[in-house]
Design a protein around this motif. Structure first.
Motif, PDB file in Angstrom:
ATOM      1  N   VAL A  34       0.862  -1.179   0.000  1.00  0.00           N
ATOM      2  CA  VAL A  34       0.000   0.000   0.000  1.00  0.00           C
ATOM      3  C   VAL A  34       0.896   1.226   0.000  1.00  0.00           C
ATOM      4  O   VAL A  34       1.293   1.717  -1.029  1.00  0.00           O
ATOM      5  N   LEU A  35       1.275   1.725   1.151  1.00  0.00           N
ATOM      6  CA  LEU A  35       2.270   2.779   1.227  1.00  0.00           C
ATOM      7  C   LEU A  35       3.240   2.442   2.344  1.00  0.00           C
ATOM      8  O   LEU A  35       2.818   2.076   3.438  1.00  0.00           O
ATOM      9  N   PRO A  36       4.549   2.559   2.099  1.00  0.00           N
ATOM     10  CA  PRO A  36       5.517   2.325   3.166  1.00  0.00           C
ATOM     11  C   PRO A  36       5.358   3.307   4.314  1.00  0.00           C
ATOM     12  O   PRO A  36       4.688   4.322   4.211  1.00  0.00           O
ATOM     13  N   ASP A  37       6.024   2.994   5.432  1.00  0.00           N
ATOM     14  CA  ASP A  37       5.785   3.672   6.692  1.00  0.00           C
ATOM     15  C   ASP A  37       6.868   4.678   7.057  1.00  0.00           C
ATOM     16  O   ASP A  37       8.021   4.546   6.674  1.00  0.00           O
ATOM     17  N   GLY A  38       6.447   5.687   7.794  1.00  0.00           N
ATOM     18  CA  GLY A  38       7.347   6.564   8.517  1.00  0.00           C
ATOM     19  C   GLY A  38       8.451   7.181   7.686  1.00  0.00           C
ATOM     20  O   GLY A  38       8.202   7.907   6.730  1.00  0.00           O
ATOM     21  N   GLU A  39       9.709   6.917   8.083  1.00  0.00           N
ATOM     22  CA  GLU A  39      10.853   7.516   7.414  1.00  0.00           C
ATOM     23  C   GLU A  39      11.010   7.023   5.982  1.00  0.00           C
ATOM     24  O   GLU A  39      11.841   7.544   5.232  1.00  0.00           O
ATOM     25  N   TYR A  70       9.339  -2.903   3.782  1.00  0.00           N
ATOM     26  CA  TYR A  70       8.034  -2.383   3.371  1.00  0.00           C
ATOM     27  C   TYR A  70       8.131  -1.467   2.155  1.00  0.00           C
ATOM     28  O   TYR A  70       7.152  -0.847   1.774  1.00  0.00           O
ATOM     29  N   GLY A  71       9.326  -1.364   1.548  1.00  0.00           N
ATOM     30  CA  GLY A  71       9.452  -0.522   0.376  1.00  0.00           C
ATOM     31  C   GLY A  71       9.670   0.934   0.726  1.00  0.00           C
ATOM     32  O   GLY A  71      10.051   1.278   1.848  1.00  0.00           O
ATOM     33  N   VAL A 199       8.156   2.420  -4.382  1.00  0.00           N
ATOM     34  CA  VAL A 199       9.146   1.380  -4.637  1.00  0.00           C
ATOM     35  C   VAL A 199       8.766   0.183  -3.775  1.00  0.00           C
ATOM     36  O   VAL A 199       8.681   0.281  -2.557  1.00  0.00           O
ATOM     37  N   SER A 200       8.525  -0.936  -4.415  1.00  0.00           N
ATOM     38  CA  SER A 200       8.070  -2.137  -3.724  1.00  0.00           C
ATOM     39  C   SER A 200       9.246  -2.906  -3.131  1.00  0.00           C
ATOM     40  O   SER A 200      10.353  -2.899  -3.696  1.00  0.00           O
ATOM     41  N   PRO A 201       9.034  -3.629  -2.016  1.00  0.00           N
ATOM     42  CA  PRO A 201      10.091  -4.519  -1.516  1.00  0.00           C
ATOM     43  C   PRO A 201      10.412  -5.649  -2.491  1.00  0.00           C
ATOM     44  O   PRO A 201      11.413  -6.331  -2.342  1.00  0.00           O
ATOM     45  N   ARG A 202       9.560  -5.844  -3.508  1.00  0.00           N
ATOM     46  CA  ARG A 202       9.804  -6.873  -4.515  1.00  0.00           C
ATOM     47  C   ARG A 202      10.527  -6.335  -5.752  1.00  0.00           C
ATOM     48  O   ARG A 202      10.792  -7.081  -6.684  1.00  0.00           O
TER      49      ARG A 202
END
Length: 217
Positions: A34-39, A70-71, A199-202
């Motif tokens: 979805v959307l990566p977190d925080g920093e 998480y990307g 940017v995806s973790p994949r």
């Protein structure tokens, strides 16, 4: 209810493993980012390069600094302020990168808060609000028959706001409009427009870059 982006991402990862539910397409093998977190959310205008001749904005990176569990979310905004917001019409295309990861536009950006519409190469779209590092879904990932799927496909995204009713209308490639509202503070009626890429973790860095083009019409 406001939800942290971390909570949304973790929930989506577990949902992709356990089950598939209507309106938010996921895969038991490839969970939907979805959307990566925080920093991992960063405004980085240097990655969005404008061609002065054509007006096309190109984003491309294969930098391992933008990888992680998480990307990463990277975005930019243009300097011009539109108050009130009336319309945004953008042609965009993904050239390479993870096929489910979102890319799209931000609009009504002001004081650290903005609305966004993302699409992916699987003919899916997402509508949301980002305030600081808190993401709120207005419309979870949903398939649209009006979107063109695959790489190197151009999609035209059109967003308008009826200032009298506060209703936003969204359409793809001149197709049927879907409507949404922003009924929770902070309200969004004007501000700056821009672009966003997940940017995806994949994503396979550094071998395969994430590359996307945008052009405001």
């Amino acid at each position: 209810m406001r939800k942290s982006i971390f909570t949304v991402c973790v929930w989506s990862l577990f949902a992709g493993i356990v089950f598939m539910f209507s309106g938010c397409p996921v895969s038991p093998v490839k969970p939907e980012p979805v959307l990566p977190d925080g920093e991992s959310i960063e405004m980085n205008s240097s990655l969005f390069v404008t061609d002065s001749g054509s007006g096309t904005v190109s984003f491309s990176t294969n930098d391992n600094a933008y990888t992680g569990e998480y990307g990463y979310t990277l975005w930019t905004e243009e300097p011009e302020v539109f108050t009130p917001f009336v319309r945004l019409n953008v042609t965009l295309s993904k050239l390479s990168g993870d096929d489910t990861a979102g890319y799209g536009v931000v609009f009504c950006s002001h004081d650290g808060t903005m609305l966004l519409v993302l699409i992916n190469t699987k003919k899916e779209y997402l509508i949301g609000e980002l305030t600081g590092n808190v993401f709120n879904e207005l419309q979870s990932w949903k398939e649209s028959s009006d979107l063109f799927g695959g790489y190197n496909q151009t999609n035209i995204l059109d967003i308008t706001l009826d200032s009298g009713t506060g209703v936003f209308s969204l359409s793809f490639n001149g197709g049927t409009s879907v409507t949404f509202r922003d009924d929770e503070e902070p309200y969004h009626t004007g501000g700056k427009n821009g672009y966003l890429v997940v940017v995806s973790p994949r994503d396979d860095f550094p071998d395969v870059p994430v590359s996307v083009t945008f052009k405001e019409n």
